[in-house]
Design a protein around this motif. Sequence first.
Motif, PDB file in Angstrom:
ATOM      1  N   UNK A 249      12.406  15.793 -15.344  1.00 55.91           N
ATOM      2  CA  UNK A 249      13.076  16.443 -14.128  1.00 55.91           C
ATOM      3  C   UNK A 249      12.424  16.236 -13.089  1.00 55.91           C
ATOM      4  N   UNK A 250      11.169  16.483 -13.016  1.00 55.91           N
ATOM      5  CA  UNK A 250      10.173  16.151 -11.897  1.00 55.91           C
ATOM      6  C   UNK A 250       9.619  14.846 -11.410  1.00 55.91           C
ATOM      7  N   UNK A 251      10.247  13.734 -12.273  1.00 54.83           N
ATOM      8  CA  UNK A 251       9.717  12.402 -12.317  1.00 54.83           C
ATOM      9  C   UNK A 251      10.381  11.722 -10.913  1.00 54.83           C
ATOM     10  N   UNK A 252       9.392  10.751 -10.345  1.00 50.55           N
ATOM     11  CA  UNK A 252       9.909   9.895  -9.358  1.00 50.55           C
ATOM     12  C   UNK A 252      10.149   8.431 -10.109  1.00 50.55           C
ATOM     13  N   UNK A 253      11.314   7.964 -10.073  1.00 44.05           N
ATOM     14  CA  UNK A 253      11.663   6.568 -10.715  1.00 44.05           C
ATOM     15  C   UNK A 253      11.876   5.611  -9.624  1.00 44.05           C
ATOM     16  N   UNK A 254      11.101   4.400 -10.102  1.00 43.75           N
ATOM     17  CA  UNK A 254      11.400   3.195  -9.027  1.00 43.75           C
ATOM     18  C   UNK A 254      12.064   2.104  -9.834  1.00 43.75           C
ATOM     19  N   UNK A 255      13.133   1.583  -9.442  1.00 47.81           N
ATOM     20  CA  UNK A 255      13.764   0.676 -10.110  1.00 47.81           C
ATOM     21  C   UNK A 255      13.776  -0.817  -9.492  1.00 47.81           C
ATOM     22  N   UNK A 256      12.891  -1.609 -10.283  1.00 44.52           N
ATOM     23  CA  UNK A 256      12.476  -3.006  -9.571  1.00 44.52           C
ATOM     24  C   UNK A 256      13.722  -3.789 -10.084  1.00 44.52           C
TER      25      UNK A 256
END
Lengths: 289, 289
Positions: free
Chosen positions: B229-236
């Motif tokens: 829940x506390x993740x930062x997700x980067x979509x490349x």
Amino acid sequence: MTAGTEGQRGVRLTGATLAAEIRARVSESAAALADAGRPPRLAVVVATADESTAWYVRSIAKAAAKVGITCDIVDLDPSSSGAEIDAALRRLSADPSVHGVILQTPLPPGVDFATAATAIDPAKDVDGANPGSLGRLAAGLPAFPPATAQAVVALLEHYDIPLAGRDAVVVGRSTVVGKPLAHLLLDRNATVTVCHSHTADLAGKTSRADVLVAAVGRPALIGQEHVRPDAIVVDVGTNATPDGGLVGDVDPAVQGHVAGLTPVPGGIGPVTTALLLEHTVRAAEGTSR
Amino acid sequence: MTAGTEGQRGVRLTGATLAAEIRARVSESAAALADAGRPPRLAVVVATADESTAWYVRSIAKAAAKVGITCDIVDLDPSSSGAEIDAALRRLSADPSVHGVILQTPLPPGVDFATAATAIDPAKDVDGANPGSLGRLAAGLPAFPPATAQAVVALLEHYDIPLAGRDAVVVGRSTVVGKPLAHLLLDRNATVTVCHSHTADLAGKTSRADVLVAAVGRPALIGQEHVRPDAIVVDVGTNATPDGGLVGDVDPAVQGHVAGLTPVPGGIGPVTTALLLEHTVRAAEGTSR
């Protein structure tokens, strides 16, 4: 020879047998090169007055002589400038009688290793010191990996320890060991985690490793709380003790708590030296990797 | 501008503001270069008939024109040999009026990207394609990182997302994104895990990530079961849809289950293009990184 670590406990993953196998191959290649009028030659550039370094470099020269490789120790002043080291590396890189060039650490204060190593011809960069070699390695192009990093995967493969799909944790992110090793392990389809001094909960990470590699240079960095029982632990540390001995980064007591551990001395070290010599004959033959 | 993700949920980490900031800097630099009689010039080598590639390259040329950079699209035959591509890259590398050289993928069958990219002068390698640039990056020497990899850390820094001591997981080990990104994250003192197609229990690894980066090129690779829940997700990911749209590697529904997610399109993409342009003016100024 394989250890067959399946279900076994506390196996000592020694490097002597693999190192001897490599040296036997190198001796054959060196003899063939000499017969062809191209006797293999290695040059080690040293710019330090450090005694243990001098001892280590002499041990490489002795090992080289035993397999038929001439090893020149090129002693520079311990106060040499970057430009002087650069000039020596370029001269050796341009010398057709020299096939391998090693830049020995430590370097004089203010001289950056990676910058200096850019002066080594990639074709003669038998210890993978030129950042260009690291980039080629990462990109899957032919290059000599740093011998220590390669020794880790060579010893694991010697003992038939699977890497594909396994979780490998490398502690240490140096340009000469940790980083190239991460690429070599990725190449073999391991999932790779690189830990270092800023890593939170180091034991939490290392104790999830199927294969744990310690490459920091701090005695007893890895203890029993850092490992799981079925782990294979590779100790790349070479730390001098006050009494002139050598200890790794792993507490030797860990051996009884894991499937296998490489000893220090006698684990990665002899394989590293043998691979340096193998790279030298490959460079003399005009091949890499 | 920062999102202040502390305790927040589902923040869209868009790239528009950061991209505009970068473009504003680039415009200034480009104007100064033009005044100094050194108008910045980028060359993009294309050797494919692929329509979406042509569209992408035209979008770079348009973005370049807007900030005062001339962009030459160098169209080669889609059946060009490695030697022909090599020759084009060397010609552009030797041309003093060209400051940045990009080799666009896909390449003709049988032409290896990394091998071809060795022909790009490192000083003009504005998309960090030459393996030598990757090695320099890994060794901490000045080099242009691949713009996509750099866009990831630039966008994280733009949103004040801490990296030091945090667990970063990169899914994808390509030479152009995953591997250089691992080095950029290590440089910022993150603990870095690189996952890929052979990784066992992918969700187990990704759901431990503070910062998760998906860079594989497979729609919906990352779903709710892959994140905490506390993740930062980067979509490349940039995957073309049958109707001409663009989707990332992360299921958009993930956004409501994490602290923040970069959208596709509108996340990493615009920052990547802006950084390519910034690298070009830096190359024209004779600086890198």
